[in-house]
Motif scaffolding. Structure first.
Motif, PDB file in Angstrom:
ATOM      1  N   GLN A 180      65.012  19.454  30.676  1.00 54.18           N
ATOM      2  CA  GLN A 180      65.115  20.537  31.928  1.00 54.18           C
ATOM      3  C   GLN A 180      65.280  22.230  31.659  1.00 54.18           C
ATOM      4  O   GLN A 180      66.869  21.765  31.210  1.00 54.18           O
ATOM      5  N   ILE A 181      65.946  23.050  32.327  1.00 52.94           N
ATOM      6  CA  ILE A 181      66.102  24.370  32.310  1.00 52.94           C
ATOM      7  C   ILE A 181      66.812  24.653  33.750  1.00 52.94           C
ATOM      8  O   ILE A 181      65.446  24.910  34.424  1.00 52.94           O
ATOM      9  N   GLY A 182      68.055  25.348  34.257  1.00 57.18           N
ATOM     10  CA  GLY A 182      67.906  25.992  34.894  1.00 57.18           C
ATOM     11  C   GLY A 182      69.304  26.054  35.084  1.00 57.18           C
ATOM     12  O   GLY A 182      70.328  25.704  33.835  1.00 57.18           O
ATOM     13  N   THR A 183      69.609  26.653  35.664  1.00 56.70           N
ATOM     14  CA  THR A 183      71.889  27.119  36.164  1.00 56.70           C
ATOM     15  C   THR A 183      72.290  25.462  36.439  1.00 56.70           C
ATOM     16  O   THR A 183      71.688  24.261  36.552  1.00 56.70           O
ATOM     17  N   SER A 184      73.814  25.370  35.994  1.00 59.91           N
ATOM     18  CA  SER A 184      73.618  24.213  35.941  1.00 59.91           C
ATOM     19  C   SER A 184      74.313  23.581  37.413  1.00 59.91           C
ATOM     20  O   SER A 184      73.921  22.546  37.961  1.00 59.91           O
ATOM     21  N   GLU A 185      74.263  24.687  38.046  1.00 63.47           N
ATOM     22  CA  GLU A 185      73.972  23.791  39.558  1.00 63.47           C
ATOM     23  C   GLU A 185      72.423  23.120  39.908  1.00 63.47           C
ATOM     24  O   GLU A 185      72.310  21.915  40.488  1.00 63.47           O
ATOM     25  N   GLU A 186      71.699  23.566  39.561  1.00 68.05           N
ATOM     26  CA  GLU A 186      70.126  23.662  39.370  1.00 68.05           C
ATOM     27  C   GLU A 186      70.405  21.877  39.025  1.00 68.05           C
ATOM     28  O   GLU A 186      69.753  21.201  39.409  1.00 68.05           O
ATOM     29  N   ILE A 187      70.237  22.011  37.864  1.00 73.58           N
ATOM     30  CA  ILE A 187      70.604  20.519  36.774  1.00 73.58           C
ATOM     31  C   ILE A 187      71.548  19.908  37.244  1.00 73.58           C
ATOM     32  O   ILE A 187      70.979  18.502  37.641  1.00 73.58           O
ATOM     33  N   TYR A 188      72.946  19.573  38.069  1.00 74.78           N
ATOM     34  CA  TYR A 188      72.997  18.961  38.883  1.00 74.78           C
ATOM     35  C   TYR A 188      72.369  18.425  39.990  1.00 74.78           C
ATOM     36  O   TYR A 188      72.672  17.173  40.240  1.00 74.78           O
ATOM     37  N   ALA A 189      72.360  19.697  40.974  1.00 76.23           N
ATOM     38  CA  ALA A 189      72.195  19.034  42.347  1.00 76.23           C
ATOM     39  C   ALA A 189      70.223  18.486  42.636  1.00 76.23           C
ATOM     40  O   ALA A 189      69.940  17.980  43.109  1.00 76.23           O
ATOM     41  N   ARG A 190      69.412  18.882  42.000  1.00 79.99           N
ATOM     42  CA  ARG A 190      68.398  19.109  41.417  1.00 79.99           C
ATOM     43  C   ARG A 190      67.611  18.420  40.127  1.00 79.99           C
ATOM     44  O   ARG A 190      66.851  19.263  39.080  1.00 79.99           O
TER      45      ARG A 190
END
Lengths: 360, 297
Positions: free
Chosen positions: A215-225
């Motif tokens: 997965q690639i994403g911001t810290s928040e995206e990776i943590y929450a979704r």
């Protein structure tokens, strides 16, 4: 937006071992990008391929739009901070930093100026005459970063550079690195196995496992979704419940797990709205599981029983069994943990917004 | 703590500090007996030659003869020249060898390389020298091959001259160059070379600016060993030189045969002085090279 680095289906095989398996990435200019994963996931190999120290078995590496797959490391606009720093023991701090500039035949007065500037930047002014063995771990760290940055690379590659430092120094260096990146504006690609480090420092993170990008994403995206079970488990902690989709509507998905009907907001469903009957995994983070009065008005809420309670300082961890035998771990702030004792009945629940549904 | 107890305690700590001293004793005794005592005897003999008549008498004759006769200085020159040639060639052959061996990944092949390189040490120097004489003589294998290939018409002189001595000496002393160099190359971590390349150094620049300076201590150690062993060697220069190349060790042998002990002592001492001087000089040169590098920064 301009991409500084692009990987196009890059693979690296060592003999029969597939270290990196068709990785594609785009890293934007000026970004703090982390490659995060457990040891052996291919993150360092990926970084080394960007720097030219490893030649890809397949695929292409692009730097600022140019294919550089066949360009040797000494002609790439990348510089690396090595895991064990690799400072030259026979040279002084000044000569270590000047190494790249001398090879580019920069005039010596310009070299002195640039070295002084970069020593200022890493907060070690006047250290030029020191020998490498006279430096502390944190100072060596900064000199290694200075030695790379003084060449004004398009991309700075950092291979777990803080791994050898003790925790306190590591936290301090994390903050300094982030501030430094902000000041110089250079694209940083940072390899780490430490999820906390990646979450606090990065603009975006690529989570890697078994040579692939999960997965690639911001810290928040990776943590929450999180998109996959691996990501959910690797970043933070999660309770995993296996079930089937019982109903799916425009804004919510209902998953049946051992007779419990768990509702998830549709934006927490990793692979888009699933088909009714599809086998899925529900992931709930321990800190999102509310207990007792706090769980009174959440939608997913059941009666359960406390199995055991562990005091951990700021938080208390409780293992709770729900009616049908489902075991959950809940982490609650210690002032909300008053009535928790092993064997006591308790209401446990969490909101649909904290319910992540992963394809199985 | 009472004073007595404190004293006992300090005694104990002194005893602990020096408890490894007895381990040194055998080496110290050997060195004293075999080396320093003999040296003292040599110095004495160089000025007190035992005359046929009986009582020794103090005289500078042996020293005077050596230091004023141009022939003996030419022998010193030949000896030093041989040392330089053998050391230089050993380095040119030994460094790449050491480098290549340290790069061998497979343990089996590494072992093979070690055995090939170091097994000759197990064979007597005399035997190996005679082997070289067989190979290099006018009717030997080397001349035969060169003539068969029509590279030469007449056999070339490969023994009973400096060429022969150098060839055999390089072969015999090569392991003493390879081993120290290999041990320092083995300590180099690959990330130093990678760092150099990452900073813009091509292969040659990486070697020149990182690998070579970091392996210099091994090069110096190997060169010092090979040089001192060469200038003091006797058997190989004696046999390969066939009496046509005179070096200091040959002078010592000649004068011992002639029971000219005073002169033999002078030459022995001079050989020692040369070896020490070369060691000191090379150490100083290396230190200066490092210091110059510091200044140029």
């Amino acid at each position: 937006m301009d991409d500084d680095v692009e990987l196009r289906e890059v693979s690296k095989h060592f003999g029969t071992v597939v270290a990196v398996d068709q990785v594609s990435l785009q890293i934007r200019r000026g970004e703090f990008f982390s490659l995060l994963g457990p040891s052996g996931c291919g993150k360092t190999t990926t970084l080394r391929m960007i720097g030219g120290l490893e030649y890809p078995t397949a695929g292409d590496v692009l730097l600022r739009g140019q294919v550089v797959t066949d360009v040797p490391p000494y002609r790439r606009a990348t510089n690396m901070v090595f895991q064990h720093l690799a400072l030259f023991p026979h040279l002084t701090v000044f000569e270590n930093i000047a190494f790249g500039l001398r090879l580019k035949r920069v005039p010596s007065d310009a070299i002195s100026r640039k070295v002084d500037d970069v020593l200022q930047l890493v907060d070690l002014p006047g250290y030029g005459a020191r020998e490498i063995h006279q430096l502390s771990g944190g100072q060596k760290q900064r000199i290694a970063i200075a030695r790379a940055l003084v060449n004004e690379p398009a991309v700075l590659l950092l291979d777990e550079p803080l791994g050898a430092l003790d925790l306190k120094l590591r936290l301090q260096m994390q903050a300094e690195l982030k501030a430094l990146q902000h000041r110089v504006g250079t694209t940083f690609i940072y390899v780490t196995h430490d999820q906390g480090e990646a979450l606090t420092m990065s603009d975006r993170i690529a989570v890697m496992n078994l040579g692939r990008v999960e997965q690639i994403g911001t810290s928040e995206e990776i943590y929450a979704r999180p998109q996959t079970r691996f990501v959910a488990a690797f970043i933070g902690e999660a309770n995993f419940l296996e079930g089937r989709v019982a109903a799916s509507s425009a804004d919510a998905v209902t998953v049946e797990v051992d007779g419990l009907r768990i509702v998830a907001s549709v934006d927490r469903v990793a692979a888009g709205p699933p088909q009714v009957g599809a086998a899925v995994t529900v992931s709930v983070r321990p800190e999102h599981v509310k207990l007792g009065a706090a769980a009174a008005d959440v939608r997913n809420r059941w009666d359960g029983r406390v199995q055991d309670v562990t005091f951990m300082g700021a938080v208390v961890r409780a293992r709770v069994t729900l009616g049908s035998g489902i075991a959950l771990i809940a982490e609650v702030h210690n002032d909300a943990a008053a009535g928790l004792s092993p064997g006591a009945p308790v209401v446990a629940g969490w909101t649909p917004g904290h319910t992540v549904v992963l394809a199985r | 703590m009472t004073i007595a107890a404190a004293r006992r305690g300090s005694w104990r700590s002194v005893a602990r500090r020096y408890r490894h001293v007895p381990l040194l004793a055998p080496a110290v005794l050997l060195s004293m007996a075999v080396f320093w005592v003999c040296m003292a005897v040599l110095v004495t003999m160089s000025v007190y030659p035992f005359l046929a008549a009986g009582t020794p008498r103090f005289t500078w004759v042996a020293w005077h003869r050596f230091l004023t006769d141009g022939y003996y200085w030419s022998v010193v020159g030949t000896t030093l020249n041989l040392g330089v040639l053998v050391t230089g060639l050993s380095l040119v052959i030994g460094y790449p060898t050491a480098y290549a061996i340290s790069k061998i990944r497979r343990p089996g092949w590494a072992l093979t390389a070690y055995v090939m390189l170091f097994a000759p040490i197990l064979v007597s120097v005399v035997v190996r020298t005679y082997g070289w004489m067989l190979l290099l003589s006018k009717t030997g294998a080397v001349n035969y091959v060169l003539r068969s290939l029509r590279l030469i018409d007449e056999p070339i002189a490969l023994i009973f001259n400096t060429t022969g001595i150098v060839i055999a000496m390089v072969h015999i002393l090569l392991p003493f160059m390879v081993f120290p160099v290999m041990s320092v190359i083995g300590q180099l971590t690959p990330d130093l070379k990678e760092a150099a390349m990452d900073l813009g150094a091509n292969r040659w620049q990486t070697f020149r600016r990182v690998t070579l300076p970091l392996t210099l201590p091994g090069v110096v150690a190997g060169s010092q060993i090979v040089f001192t062993l060469t200038i003091s060697a006797f058997v190989t220069p004696f046999l390969m030189g066939g009496g046509k190349v005179q070096i200091l060790s040959g002078l010592i042998y000649r004068d011992m045969e002639a029971v000219n002990l005073g002169f033999a002592s002078v030459v022995s001492l001079l050989l020692l002085v040369l070896a020490v001087a070369i060691l000191v000089l090379s150490n100083r040169l290396v230190r200066q090279a490092y210091a110059r590098a510091e200044v140029s920064r």
